[in-house]
Write an enzyme that holds these catalytic residues in place. Structure first.
Site, PDB file in Angstrom:
ATOM      1  N   GLY A 518     -30.836 -15.213   9.152  1.00 23.52           N
ATOM      2  CA  GLY A 518     -31.998 -14.351   8.935  1.00 23.52           C
ATOM      3  C   GLY A 518     -33.260 -15.169   8.854  1.00 23.52           C
ATOM      4  NE  ARG A 519     -36.488 -18.001  12.401  1.00 22.53           N
ATOM      5  CZ  ARG A 519     -36.941 -19.260  12.355  1.00 22.53           C
ATOM      6  NH1 ARG A 519     -38.165 -19.508  11.942  1.00 22.53           N
ATOM      7  NH2 ARG A 519     -36.174 -20.270  12.722  1.00 22.53           N
ATOM      8  N   GLY A 520     -37.430 -14.568   7.448  1.00 20.87           N
ATOM      9  CA  GLY A 520     -38.408 -13.635   6.885  1.00 20.87           C
ATOM     10  C   GLY A 520     -39.690 -14.344   6.545  1.00 20.87           C
ATOM     11  CB  SER A 522     -40.215 -15.979   1.468  1.00 22.87           C
ATOM     12  OG  SER A 522     -39.026 -15.267   1.642  1.00 22.87           O
ATOM     13  N   GLY A 523     -39.083 -17.514   4.327  1.00 26.94           N
ATOM     14  CA  GLY A 523     -38.292 -18.643   4.783  1.00 26.94           C
ATOM     15  C   GLY A 523     -37.123 -18.238   5.666  1.00 26.94           C
ATOM     16  CB  VAL A 525     -31.428 -16.630   5.269  1.00 25.56           C
ATOM     17  CG1 VAL A 525     -30.245 -16.554   4.327  1.00 25.56           C
ATOM     18  CG2 VAL A 525     -32.654 -16.016   4.633  1.00 25.56           C
ATOM     19  CE  LYS A 539     -35.654 -16.074   2.136  1.00 23.14           C
ATOM     20  NZ  LYS A 539     -35.894 -14.703   1.829  1.00 23.14           N
ATOM     21  CG  ASP A 631     -41.720  -7.271   2.242  1.00 23.12           C
ATOM     22  OD1 ASP A 631     -42.025  -6.221   2.852  1.00 23.12           O
ATOM     23  OD2 ASP A 631     -41.468  -8.341   2.824  1.00 23.12           O
TER      24      ASP A 631
HETATM   25  C1  LIG Z   1     -46.782 -22.408   5.281  1.00 25.10           C
HETATM   26  O1  LIG Z   1     -48.182 -22.432   5.280  1.00 25.10           O
HETATM   27  C2  LIG Z   1     -48.754 -22.823   6.527  1.00 25.10           C
HETATM   28  C3  LIG Z   1     -50.256 -22.923   6.356  1.00 25.10           C
HETATM   29  O2  LIG Z   1     -50.736 -22.000   5.417  1.00 25.10           O
HETATM   30  C4  LIG Z   1     -48.339 -21.813   7.609  1.00 25.10           C
HETATM   31  O3  LIG Z   1     -48.880 -22.182   8.855  1.00 25.10           O
HETATM   32  C5  LIG Z   1     -46.827 -21.763   7.688  1.00 25.10           C
HETATM   33  O4  LIG Z   1     -46.430 -20.784   8.595  1.00 25.10           O
HETATM   34  C6  LIG Z   1     -46.237 -21.455   6.329  1.00 25.10           C
HETATM   35  N1  LIG Z   1     -44.790 -21.529   6.403  1.00 25.10           N
HETATM   36  C7  LIG Z   1     -43.994 -20.535   6.009  1.00 25.10           C
HETATM   37  C8  LIG Z   1     -42.546 -20.762   6.191  1.00 25.10           C
HETATM   38  O5  LIG Z   1     -44.430 -19.506   5.531  1.00 25.10           O
END
Ligand SMILES: *[C@@H]1O[C@H](CO)[C@@H](O)[C@H](O)[C@H]1NC(C)=O
Ligand SMILES: *[C@@H]1O[C@H](CO)[C@@H](O)[C@H](O)[C@H]1NC(C)=O
Ligand SMILES: *[C@@H]1O[C@H](CO)[C@@H](O)[C@H](O)[C@H]1NC(C)=O
Ligand SMILES: *[C@@H]1O[C@H](CO)[C@@H](O)[C@H](O)[C@H]1NC(C)=O
Ligand SMILES: *[C@@H]1O[C@H](CO)[C@@H](O)[C@H](O)[C@H]1NC(C)=O
Ligand SMILES: *[C@@H]1O[C@H](CO)[C@@H](O)[C@H](O)[C@H]1NC(C)=O
Ligand SMILES: *[C@@H]1O[C@H](CO)[C@@H](O)[C@H](O)[C@H]1NC(C)=O
Length: 793
Positions: A518-520, A522-523, A525, A539, A631
């Site tokens: 998965g991919r969301g 926040s990160g 998985v 995650k 969310d």
């Molecule tokens: C983390 O923050 C950077 C810059 O704000 C952004 O480009 C990047 O997509 C972010 N990474 C995630 C996994 O949210």
């Protein structure tokens, strides 16, 4: 005959016991207790004006408190555990055989107790004055709440030497703040701001032009007592006195040190239940010191607001009282050149580096330029020039009557567009809301609980015998119920096995992060298998906060345990790697089982609706940390083998929003189409945003298609979301009283196989959850109740 008497007695006792259940007592006897679950969870003074018992603000956190029965908002006048709320279920207040009144949390920890104790104490009584007293048969008082005020003084309650009133930290909170009312060492009654950085007396006024002795006060009476009587006359031993504007008997009053630092006398209107102010210590709210924090400026108005001076920005966007910080590097480097940014009608109390008068503007400016410690200066031209150079900027205030202008020292090249923006805190995000509720004392209780884990595992290591001896002792000492509560909690602590993992361990478990599931936001998985063969979802967080907060916040999430929430088993926190370890949920997420050919049948859909509601209700109302998900959407709802829903990703709003720079703070969390209108209107974010998203999901369960999409009408008309159209169409059909309206709107793929009653209920519920006005949306608690009522056909 004997039998008849017996039966009569039996019924008589039944009647009397049911009567006594309905009449609320005014006392607690020795050996008995109050708890939230009991019918009799409060006691009331004989004249019913005061109530004492467990008190909460619409959540599972409770305070043992005394409040006015008849005031509209149940105004609290005293709390036992103001900084440590207890859980609703399982918390108890007991008047022990030892004579001590003791408040225990669900795990049996003592949160608060009275001191000293005497076995002579027979009863705790709430008097008509609002005083809760512990006394013996003869009526001698051993302990009373009147000796332990919090932020309020009641008529005839005496504020004594070495006692003080401490304000609450903010409105709708009991947590101790920084303002205090007490006698100082020269016997004068004062209001003091005693904050983390500075302390400062602000009443009586510290202005050199104001002479407290001229008002007849004295420093030579060291009895240090203050009180007000039933007429509304206040007298203190330093001859400070005042009378209420509505002087007279028969009015209920209280003197409260409010969270804004002002001391106010209030009178209750018994018919409306509202309070009016009948006296206050400071007419100008901005004369209270400390309210806007370091460098902050209090803007005078109906309601004072805080602002930052030019060249400065908020230290903590979620809490204005933390003040402002320079947007530049403060340096004493000789090579740096400075300029000054002016702000008229403004001044700061205290911290004068240099006072000069008469003096020219240029000379004043040079004093500040030459002294590295100088942060700003105030200059006013009243006749001859008056100059104050400031070494620190506290207690700032701004109103049109002020003659001076402040000049703030900033490096040349500093842009000055950040002029005094009035900061009303409108950018509240989920993270902000949770910051406010997840205050430090919560973490402290988390730490305490960790200690419990060690205790229990230690006991099991020593051996069963030892443990039994301990348990037996407990049984005798605390009684059975408390023992069971202790055991249950201890068991849960051991079985959670929430722990930290090393990066190596997780890298091995996931075969170097091979299988992405998965991919969301926040990160990403990954699937993995731990050494003990548990299957996990790992995650990997992208942007998270640094330092100790991570552990505190993650362990908060780790304590949340509910069958409709995805369990967190642990985490890894190393410099570059922040990972969370979750239970692996076997089946697919809800979107894959709703918007595809592999769709759920009606029975499962209804169960899913109930399950999500239960999970959210738990997050909103039951766990001590009041998590808002922010969310909720089908992608975040996982289904296990038995199609029980489990909500994923809760609590992450907090972790991901706190990332490094504050720039992320204003970022809206959530997914388009599921987001409540509050987000767009910059209104404060409450749990009702989840209720809205839940409503969208419920209607999607009903209709079987994505309602969050935007559709555009034919002839260049306004765009409208699928959801709005759906709500509009069904409302119309209901209005037109079409008999088969539900048949027309429900997912046709079900082929008519569904419960009509349940479908109608879900449609109605969905409509009320997506109301534009959040106050008209139900709470998750009531949603659960509604659905359970129609679970069985
Ligand atoms: C983390 O923050 C950077 C810059 O704000 C952004 O480009 C990047 O997509 C972010 N990474 C995630 C996994 O949210
Ligand atoms: C209490 O205050 C009233 C009104 O301000 C004053 O007249 C009276 O003398 C005071 N009493 C004492 C004992 O100081
Ligand atoms: C000190 O104040 C108290 C309370 O107002 C008063 O009863 C007492 O007479 C005062 N003592 C003196 C020496 O003025
Ligand atoms: C108390 O409230 C009622 C109803 O709001 C109002 O009519 C009445 O005038 C108030 N009484 C006082 C003394 O303010
Ligand atoms: C302040 O100083 C630090 C390191 O000395 C530097 O990284 C940063 O960019 C400076 N900030 C500003 C606003 O000049
Ligand atoms: C203020 O600064 C002036 C000029 O530097 C100096 O002469 C004077 O003594 C200073 N006054 C005080 C009170 O430090
Ligand atoms: C989902 O659960 C059902 C019922 O237990 C099972 O037959 C199916 O294989 C599961 N699907 C997945 C993708 O695990």
């Amino acid at each position: 005959m004997l039998m008849k008497t017996f039966i009569f007695l039996f019924f008589f006792s039944l009647i009397t016991s049911s009567v006594s259940k309905n009449t609320i007592k005014d006392h607690i006897e020795r050996g008995s207790s109050l708890s939230v679950e009991d019918d009799s969870h409060v006691i009331m003074s004989l004249d019913k004006s005061f109530t004492c018992g467990f008190y909460s603000f619409q959540s599972n956190a409770y305070w043992f408190a005394i409040w006015y029965t008849n005031s509209k908002d149940r105004t609290v006048v005293w709390t036992a555990n103001r900084n440590t709320p207890v859980n609703g279920r399982g918390s108890k207040l007991r008047l022990r055989k030892t004579g001590a009144m003791v408040l225990t949390d669900v795990d049996g920890t003592i949160v608060w107790e009275t001191n000293p104790t005497s076995t002579d104490v027979s009863i705790a009584v709430l008097l008509n004055t609002g005083n809760l007293v512990l006394k013996n048969q003869k009526g001698e008082i051993f302990w009373q709440t009147f000796d332990h005020p919090t932020d309020t003084l009641l008529p005839s309650q005496i504020l004594k030497k070495s006692k003080n009133l401490i304000s609450a930290l903010r409105s709708e909170s009991f947590e101790s703040g920084y303002f205090g009312l007490s006698f100082n060492y020269i016997n004068v009654l004062t209001l003091v701001y005693d904050g983390p950085e500075i302390s400062s007396v602000y009443w009586p006024s510290p202005d050199p032009g104001f002479n407290v002795w001229a008002f007849g006060r004295t420093a030579y009476n060291s009895s240090r007592i203050a009180y007000f009587n039933d007429l509304g006359i206040f007298n203190a031993s330093d001859r400070m006195s005042f009378t209420a504007t509505d002087l007279g008997l028969g009015i209920r009053r209280r003197l409260t040190l409010d969270y804004d630092g002002n001391l106010r006398l209030y009178s209750l209107n018994e018919s409306s239940g509202l309070w009016s102010i009948s006296w206050q210590a400071l007419a100008q709210p901005c004369n209270v010191h400390g309210i806007c924090g370091r460098n902050g400026i209090c803007i005078h108005g109906d309601k004072p607001e805080c602002s930052c001076p030019p060249g400065y920005e908020l230290s903590d966007p979620t809490d204005l009282s933390h003040g402002c910080k320079p947007s530049f590097n403060q340096t004493c480097d000789k090579s740096t050149r400075f300029k000054f940014l002016p702000l008229p009608y403004t001044d700061y109390y205290g911290y004068d580096l240099n006072f000069s008068s008469p003096i020219s503007f240029e000379a004043c400016r040079d004093i500040c330029l030459k002294d590295c410690r100088c942060e700003a200066f105030s200059y006013r031209l009243t006749g001859e020039g008056v100059c104050f150079a400031k070494s620190a900027l506290f207690n700032g205030y701004h109103y049109p009557q002020i003659l001076g202008t402040m000049y703030f020292k900033v490096p040349v090249g500093m842009e000055s567009q950040k002029y005094a923006s009035i900061l009303t805190g409108s950018n509240t995000t989920c993270a902000a809301v949770m910051l406010m509720v997840g205050s430090p004392f919560m973490y402290e209780s988390a730490k305490k609980k960790v200690k419990w884990v060690y205790l229990y595992s230690f006991a099991s290591a020593i051996g069963v015998l030892e443990a039994l001896v301990i348990l037996l002792g407990w049984w005798l000492f605390y009684g059975k119920n408390e023992l069971l509560a202790n055991l249950e909690d201890g068991y849960r602590m051991i079985s959670t096995q929430f722990r930290g993992f090393s990066y190596k361990e997780l890298s091995r478990a996931t075969q170097n992060f091979k299988v992405e599931i998965g991919r969301g936001g926040s990160g990403v998985v990954y699937k993995g298998v731990l050494e003990d063969e548990r299957v996990v979802a790992v995650k990997r967080l992208g942007n998270v906060s640094e330092g100790g907060e991570f552990w505190a916040e993650v362990s908060t999430i780790g304590k949340i345990n509910h069958m409709n929430l995805v369990r967190m088993w642990g985490f890894c926190s190393q410099v570059q790697h922040k990972l969370l370890v979750y239970e692996y949920v076997e089946n697919l997420s809800l979107d894959k089982r709703l918007f595809s050919s592999n769709f759920l049948q009606w029975k499962e859909r209804f169960e899913v609706a109930i399950g999500i509601a239960k999970g959210l209700a738990y997050l909103h109302h039951e766990c001590l940390e009041w998590v808002i998900h922010c969310d909720v959407k089908p992608e975040n709802i996982l289904l296990d083998g038995a199609f029980q829903p489990k909500i994923a990703d809760f609590g992450l709003a907090k972790l991901s929003q706190r990332s490094g720079q504050n720039t992320e703070f204003t970022k809206i969390r959530g997914t388009k189409g599921y987001m409540a209108p509050e987000w767009a209107h910059s209104l404060p974010i409450t749990a009702k945003v989840d209720v809205y998203s839940y409503g969208v999901v419920v209607l999607e369960l009903l209709k079987g298609i994505r309602l969050s999409n935007i559709i555009v009408h034919g002839e260049g008309k306004d765009e409208e979301s699928e959801l709005m159209r759906f709500v509009r169409v069904t409302k119309k059909e209901i209005e037109e009283e079409k008999e088969l309206w539900i048949e027309e709107v429900i997912d046709p793929r079900l082929g008519g196989l569904f419960s009509r009653r349940q479908a109608v209920k879900l449609a109605e519920l969905g409509h009320s959850c997506v109301e534009e006005d959040r106050n008209r949306r139900p709470t998750m608690d009531s949603v659960v109740q509604l659905l359970i009522d129609c679970e069985t056909e």
